[in-house]
Scaffold this motif. Structure first.
Motif, PDB file in Angstrom:
ATOM      1  N   ARG A   1      -1.294  36.149 -18.455  1.00 39.84           N
ATOM      2  CA  ARG A   1      -1.344  35.971 -19.971  1.00 39.84           C
ATOM      3  C   ARG A   1      -0.609  37.042 -20.582  1.00 39.84           C
ATOM      4  NH1 ARG A   1      -6.814  33.972 -19.501  1.00 39.84           N
ATOM      5  NH2 ARG A   1      -7.011  31.842 -20.104  1.00 39.84           N
ATOM      6  N   ARG A   2      -0.884  38.393 -20.051  1.00 45.37           N
ATOM      7  CA  ARG A   2      -0.065  39.400 -20.643  1.00 45.37           C
ATOM      8  C   ARG A   2       1.548  39.393 -20.397  1.00 45.37           C
ATOM      9  NH1 ARG A   2      -5.052  40.477 -20.656  1.00 45.37           N
ATOM     10  NH2 ARG A   2      -6.170  41.871 -22.326  1.00 45.37           N
ATOM     11  N   VAL A   3       1.750  39.214 -19.380  1.00 50.98           N
ATOM     12  CA  VAL A   3       3.275  39.324 -19.339  1.00 50.98           C
ATOM     13  C   VAL A   3       4.089  38.071 -20.020  1.00 50.98           C
ATOM     14  CG1 VAL A   3       5.106  39.021 -17.412  1.00 50.98           C
ATOM     15  CG2 VAL A   3       3.154  40.337 -16.776  1.00 50.98           C
ATOM     16  N   GLY A   4       3.270  36.828 -19.807  1.00 53.25           N
ATOM     17  CA  GLY A   4       3.670  35.645 -20.500  1.00 53.25           C
ATOM     18  C   GLY A   4       3.872  35.904 -21.892  1.00 53.25           C
TER      19      GLY A   4
ATOM     20  N   HIS B   1      13.163  32.804 -19.959  1.00 56.73           N
ATOM     21  CA  HIS B   1      12.610  31.406 -20.236  1.00 56.73           C
ATOM     22  C   HIS B   1      12.229  30.879 -18.966  1.00 56.73           C
ATOM     23  CE1 HIS B   1      12.609  27.543 -22.066  1.00 56.73           C
ATOM     24  NE2 HIS B   1      13.326  27.095 -20.915  1.00 56.73           N
ATOM     25  N   GLU B   2      12.742  31.009 -17.748  1.00 59.23           N
ATOM     26  CA  GLU B   2      12.288  30.613 -16.496  1.00 59.23           C
ATOM     27  C   GLU B   2      10.971  31.191 -15.878  1.00 59.23           C
ATOM     28  OE1 GLU B   2      16.621  29.864 -14.605  1.00 59.23           O
ATOM     29  OE2 GLU B   2      15.050  31.007 -13.305  1.00 59.23           O
ATOM     30  N   SER B   3      10.976  32.542 -16.203  1.00 51.38           N
ATOM     31  CA  SER B   3       9.606  33.433 -15.812  1.00 51.38           C
ATOM     32  C   SER B   3       8.586  33.075 -16.722  1.00 51.38           C
ATOM     33  CB  SER B   3      10.011  34.851 -16.215  1.00 51.38           C
ATOM     34  OG  SER B   3      11.017  35.268 -15.370  1.00 51.38           O
ATOM     35  N   ARG B   4       8.694  32.621 -18.188  1.00 47.46           N
ATOM     36  CA  ARG B   4       7.806  32.115 -18.728  1.00 47.46           C
ATOM     37  C   ARG B   4       6.868  30.824 -18.315  1.00 47.46           C
ATOM     38  NH1 ARG B   4       9.119  31.226 -24.507  1.00 47.46           N
ATOM     39  NH2 ARG B   4       7.052  30.508 -24.618  1.00 47.46           N
ATOM     40  N   ALA B   5       7.962  29.739 -17.972  1.00 44.22           N
ATOM     41  CA  ALA B   5       7.884  28.491 -17.532  1.00 44.22           C
ATOM     42  C   ALA B   5       6.900  28.505 -16.141  1.00 44.22           C
ATOM     43  CB  ALA B   5       8.981  27.802 -16.932  1.00 44.22           C
ATOM     44  N   GLU B   6       7.289  29.472 -15.226  1.00 44.59           N
ATOM     45  CA  GLU B   6       6.671  29.734 -14.065  1.00 44.59           C
ATOM     46  C   GLU B   6       4.983  30.358 -14.322  1.00 44.59           C
ATOM     47  OE1 GLU B   6       8.743  27.582 -12.639  1.00 44.59           O
ATOM     48  OE2 GLU B   6       7.551  28.496 -10.931  1.00 44.59           O
ATOM     49  N   LEU B   7       5.051  31.315 -15.033  1.00 39.45           N
ATOM     50  CA  LEU B   7       3.768  31.811 -15.416  1.00 39.45           C
ATOM     51  C   LEU B   7       2.911  30.949 -16.250  1.00 39.45           C
ATOM     52  CD1 LEU B   7       5.066  35.229 -17.008  1.00 39.45           C
ATOM     53  CD2 LEU B   7       3.559  34.984 -14.947  1.00 39.45           C
ATOM     54  N   ARG B   8       3.401  29.738 -16.835  1.00 37.67           N
ATOM     55  CA  ARG B   8       2.569  28.872 -17.626  1.00 37.67           C
ATOM     56  C   ARG B   8       2.212  27.862 -16.445  1.00 37.67           C
ATOM     57  NH1 ARG B   8       5.932  28.319 -21.898  1.00 37.67           N
ATOM     58  NH2 ARG B   8       7.168  26.739 -20.545  1.00 37.67           N
ATOM     59  N   TRP B   9       2.859  27.547 -15.476  1.00 36.71           N
ATOM     60  CA  TRP B   9       2.522  26.764 -14.414  1.00 36.71           C
ATOM     61  C   TRP B   9       1.237  27.562 -13.706  1.00 36.71           C
ATOM     62  CZ3 TRP B   9       3.459  28.762  -9.252  1.00 36.71           C
ATOM     63  CH2 TRP B   9       2.761  27.994  -8.075  1.00 36.71           C
TER      64      TRP B   9
ATOM     65  N   LEU C   1      -0.868  29.855 -14.837  1.00 39.61           N
ATOM     66  CA  LEU C   1      -1.868  29.861 -15.779  1.00 39.61           C
ATOM     67  C   LEU C   1      -2.597  28.544 -15.674  1.00 39.61           C
ATOM     68  CD1 LEU C   1      -3.227  31.602 -17.982  1.00 39.61           C
ATOM     69  CD2 LEU C   1      -1.805  30.499 -19.657  1.00 39.61           C
ATOM     70  N   ASN C   2      -1.972  27.699 -15.835  1.00 38.46           N
ATOM     71  CA  ASN C   2      -2.616  26.273 -15.803  1.00 38.46           C
ATOM     72  C   ASN C   2      -3.587  26.047 -14.541  1.00 38.46           C
ATOM     73  OD1 ASN C   2      -1.873  25.545 -18.277  1.00 38.46           O
ATOM     74  ND2 ASN C   2       0.064  24.573 -17.704  1.00 38.46           N
ATOM     75  N   LEU C   3      -2.641  26.369 -13.402  1.00 34.19           N
ATOM     76  CA  LEU C   3      -3.094  26.127 -12.155  1.00 34.19           C
ATOM     77  C   LEU C   3      -4.652  26.869 -11.842  1.00 34.19           C
ATOM     78  CD1 LEU C   3      -2.967  25.057  -9.104  1.00 34.19           C
ATOM     79  CD2 LEU C   3      -1.527  27.012  -8.616  1.00 34.19           C
ATOM     80  N   LEU C   4      -4.617  28.222 -12.149  1.00 33.39           N
ATOM     81  CA  LEU C   4      -5.608  28.982 -11.968  1.00 33.39           C
ATOM     82  C   LEU C   4      -6.823  28.753 -13.040  1.00 33.39           C
ATOM     83  CD1 LEU C   4      -3.901  32.423 -10.897  1.00 33.39           C
ATOM     84  CD2 LEU C   4      -5.052  30.812  -9.465  1.00 33.39           C
ATOM     85  N   ALA C   5      -6.597  28.623 -14.260  1.00 32.23           N
ATOM     86  CA  ALA C   5      -7.499  28.659 -15.288  1.00 32.23           C
ATOM     87  C   ALA C   5      -8.581  27.597 -15.093  1.00 32.23           C
ATOM     88  CB  ALA C   5      -6.818  28.566 -16.541  1.00 32.23           C
ATOM     89  N   GLN C   6      -8.082  26.388 -14.498  1.00 29.74           N
ATOM     90  CA  GLN C   6      -8.994  25.352 -14.364  1.00 29.74           C
ATOM     91  C   GLN C   6     -10.270  25.568 -13.651  1.00 29.74           C
ATOM     92  OE1 GLN C   6      -7.746  21.282 -13.042  1.00 29.74           O
ATOM     93  NE2 GLN C   6      -5.676  21.542 -14.351  1.00 29.74           N
ATOM     94  N   GLU C   7     -10.306  26.066 -12.494  1.00 27.83           N
ATOM     95  CA  GLU C   7     -11.483  25.996 -11.789  1.00 27.83           C
ATOM     96  C   GLU C   7     -12.637  26.958 -12.365  1.00 27.83           C
ATOM     97  OE1 GLU C   7     -11.403  27.678  -7.683  1.00 27.83           O
ATOM     98  OE2 GLU C   7     -13.544  27.290  -7.284  1.00 27.83           O
ATOM     99  N   PRO C   8     -12.245  28.294 -12.813  1.00 29.79           N
ATOM    100  CA  PRO C   8     -13.387  29.187 -13.708  1.00 29.79           C
ATOM    101  C   PRO C   8     -13.664  28.339 -14.999  1.00 29.79           C
ATOM    102  CG  PRO C   8     -11.267  30.469 -13.169  1.00 29.79           C
ATOM    103  CD  PRO C   8     -10.976  29.079 -12.655  1.00 29.79           C
ATOM    104  N   ALA C   9     -12.876  27.576 -15.565  1.00 31.24           N
ATOM    105  CA  ALA C   9     -12.999  26.807 -16.872  1.00 31.24           C
ATOM    106  C   ALA C   9     -14.021  25.954 -16.413  1.00 31.24           C
ATOM    107  CB  ALA C   9     -11.801  26.117 -17.314  1.00 31.24           C
ATOM    108  N   TYR C  10     -13.847  25.021 -15.459  1.00 29.30           N
ATOM    109  CA  TYR C  10     -15.056  24.245 -15.085  1.00 29.30           C
ATOM    110  C   TYR C  10     -16.537  24.684 -14.660  1.00 29.30           C
ATOM    111  CZ  TYR C  10     -11.853  20.245 -14.723  1.00 29.30           C
ATOM    112  OH  TYR C  10     -10.789  19.106 -15.128  1.00 29.30           O
ATOM    113  N   GLN C  11     -16.285  26.039 -14.203  1.00 28.94           N
ATOM    114  CA  GLN C  11     -17.468  26.572 -13.972  1.00 28.94           C
ATOM    115  C   GLN C  11     -18.237  27.077 -15.159  1.00 28.94           C
ATOM    116  OE1 GLN C  11     -16.894  30.444 -11.275  1.00 28.94           O
ATOM    117  NE2 GLN C  11     -18.905  29.698 -10.233  1.00 28.94           N
TER     118      GLN C  11
END
Lengths: 362, 362
Positions: free
Chosen positions: B63-66, B82-90, B92-102
């Motif tokens: 989140r901070r680097v992005g 631009h590319e770095s932000r796109a990869e960081l967003r990917w 973020l979306n990947l990792l955030a889901q499981e803790p969010a469901y929990q």
């Protein structure tokens, strides 16, 4: 009413008040009978406001006479006052039901409409249940059940309005016009006798309010109405569960609401006591309105929960009724918040009569 | 971090920040991979907190680097940023889901327990659903659906944590340690270059907040979350409906929530921009927490509504889910109230850097 003249006796002041209210009673009674029985044998029109005019006037007078007989009981012949209050309570319970069902119906159907976005709301858009398939069914179910309840209440009123019991009560009210049966303390100066009795009503109200979880209610969104029930009122009065089939949840809510409903009654008594003494009670009128809302929302929530126990309803209907129940409990919480925000602004004392106004109790 | 020295260049300051965050990223990554794959082939333990330690640290750094690459984009080589932000967003979306469901599972099960009075609540007693027969079934249904969602999210994480895409992103982060690809404005004085860019982030946040129905949210119990939806945000961003079958009601709620979710993102960016500049942002941290709650309650409400559309559930179960839905929307409203109460206390300007602090914008 104006403040009693310095020379008036307590009996003169209270008699003047009761004469006025008993006159209202006797004028409103035939009107209420006419409204109820306008189409004998037929069902009442369920679109016309129940108790518009006559019945509401009658309820107003009944509440005030009963309140005065309670608060200033010491100046009346005890047996007579006791009987009169019992008969007034009977009439109050009889007459209040139909308008209450009508208000509850309006409240619940408006909630469903607003939540499902079909209400002609000014600034709002679609609500939480917009397009939800259960909304029309839930609306129809609530409408049907409340119409039935209202019709039953109306039939009971129709019967009792022609009863000997009501005629006897009307005779009592006739006696009140100028001839209330007074006893000894009534001959004292109004400014000495009445304030102390009104102050007792005020003190009872203050004590009941102190026992409320007011600090919690005064902070918004404490989940009072949904989550934190029960534990806080260990010494509350015995709970009469609401009509119909009830569960633990209903009992828990009823126990949580009971002290608030009690405060509502004490507040009305105090309000009428101030009227007798010719003192302004605008702040109490506003709080009275808030607690009326509290009661009506609590009753509406019970109706939604009861409707959800109707056999053979669809899950979608039950879901909407769950939302409506929570919505009405939120209104209960909002009313407590409104009460908690306003109560501390009240000068909780009648010292104003004999000293500087605005002094606060507790 | 401390405020940048007066002599430092913008590039030095931002590089120091990114070096620190990229270091956090690289330390957390193997830990997160280890956590996710601790028992390869087996289902994750659904009782252990998802993303404890490694994953949460990784999310913090991502989140901070992005955020820094977004807000201070002018000092970086544009294509790379631009590319770095796109990869960081990917990621973020990947990792955030499981803790969010929990978290959502914990939130919803706690709500059911609290409403049905089985939670070990300190002062509270039985809640609105005490003894309601639908409560255990609704709890089991929510638990089952969220466990399934969490398991799926976990499997996806397991797959992607071994992907070439993640390895490439790790290489990018390695490059960031001391060697961020900077361009021209980076050579200017930090105190001149960075504040104007942070101020732009602050201005974007301020503008988005101005568009919120803040005055309404700042008054308690306005029924924002339940009744008054939609109409107030005509120019809101396009709405992505939540997953699963959705109704008009879900869309209406999503449209109502969208501007708040957008403010949450802008607020996080502003918060991280202040970190880069070494300025205190405690008030933003608190507001960030409030908007996280807003988002989580809104998502939980959708989950309850979706669960209520499960085929063949009983009306009692559906009723409880309706109550839970309304309860979570009430939490949404409470979060808006909390935000509306606190926002005006913020000094909405970065003028403090070049003039007297505490000055307010608009």
């Amino acid at each position: 009413m104006t403040a009693p003249a310095a020379t008036a006796t307590a009996g003169e002041v209270i008699s003047r008040y009761l004469t006025e209210q008993a006159g209202n009673f006797l004028r409103a009674l035939p009107q209420a009978v006419g409204e109820a029985g306008a189409r004998p044998g037929a069902l009442p029109s369920l679109n016309s406001p129940a108790g518009s005019g006559g019945t509401l006037e009658l309820l107003r007078a009944v509440r005030r006479v009963g309140g005065a007989l309670h608060t200033f009981g010491a100046v009346f012949e005890p047996g007579w006052a006791h009987e009169s209050r019992a008969e007034l309570r009977w009439l109050l319970n009889l007459l209040a039901q139909e308008p209450a069902y009508q208000r509850r119906s309006a409240r619940l159907l408006a909630a469903v409409d607003s939540l499902s976005g079909v209400a002609p709301a000014g600034e709002g858009g679609p609500g939480m249940l917009a397009g939800h398939q259960g909304a029309p069914k839930a609306r129809a179910l609530l409408d049907r059940q409340l119409t039935l309840a209202r019709t039953r209440a109306h039939s009971t009123v129709l019967q009792e309005l022609r009863s000997a019991r009501l005629h006897a009560l009307a005779d009592r009210m006739t006696l009140l016009v100028g001839e209330a049966p007074l006893v000894e303390p009534a001959w004292g100066k109004a400014g000495e006798v009445l304030p102390s009795q009104a102050a007792a009503a005020f003190a009872a109200l203050g004590a009941a309010v102190q026992a409320l979880p007011l600090r919690r209610a005064a902070t918004a969104y404490q989940g009072d109405a949904l989550h934190r029930l029960g534990g806080a009122e260990p010494s509350g009065p015995a709970v009469v569960p609401p009509q119909g089939r009830t569960g633990d949840a209903d009992s828990a809510l009823a126990a949580d609401d009971a002290p608030w409903h009690r405060v509502r009654i004490l507040l009305k008594r105090t309000r009428y006591a101030l009227e007798v003494c010719g003192r302004p009670g605008d702040q109490l009128v506003e709080l009275d309105r808030v607690l009326d809302c509290h009661q009506e929302a609590a009753d509406a929530a019970v109706t939604a929960a009861t409707a959800a126990r109707t056999p053979r309803i669809t899950p979608a209907t039950a879901y909407v009724l769950g939302v409506v129940h929570a919505d009405q409990r939120l209104e209960v919480e909002a009313a407590r918040f409104a009460f908690g925000s306003r109560w501390p602004e009240l000068p909780l004392s009648l010292d104003g009569w004999e000293g500087p106004p605005g002094q606060r109790m507790g």
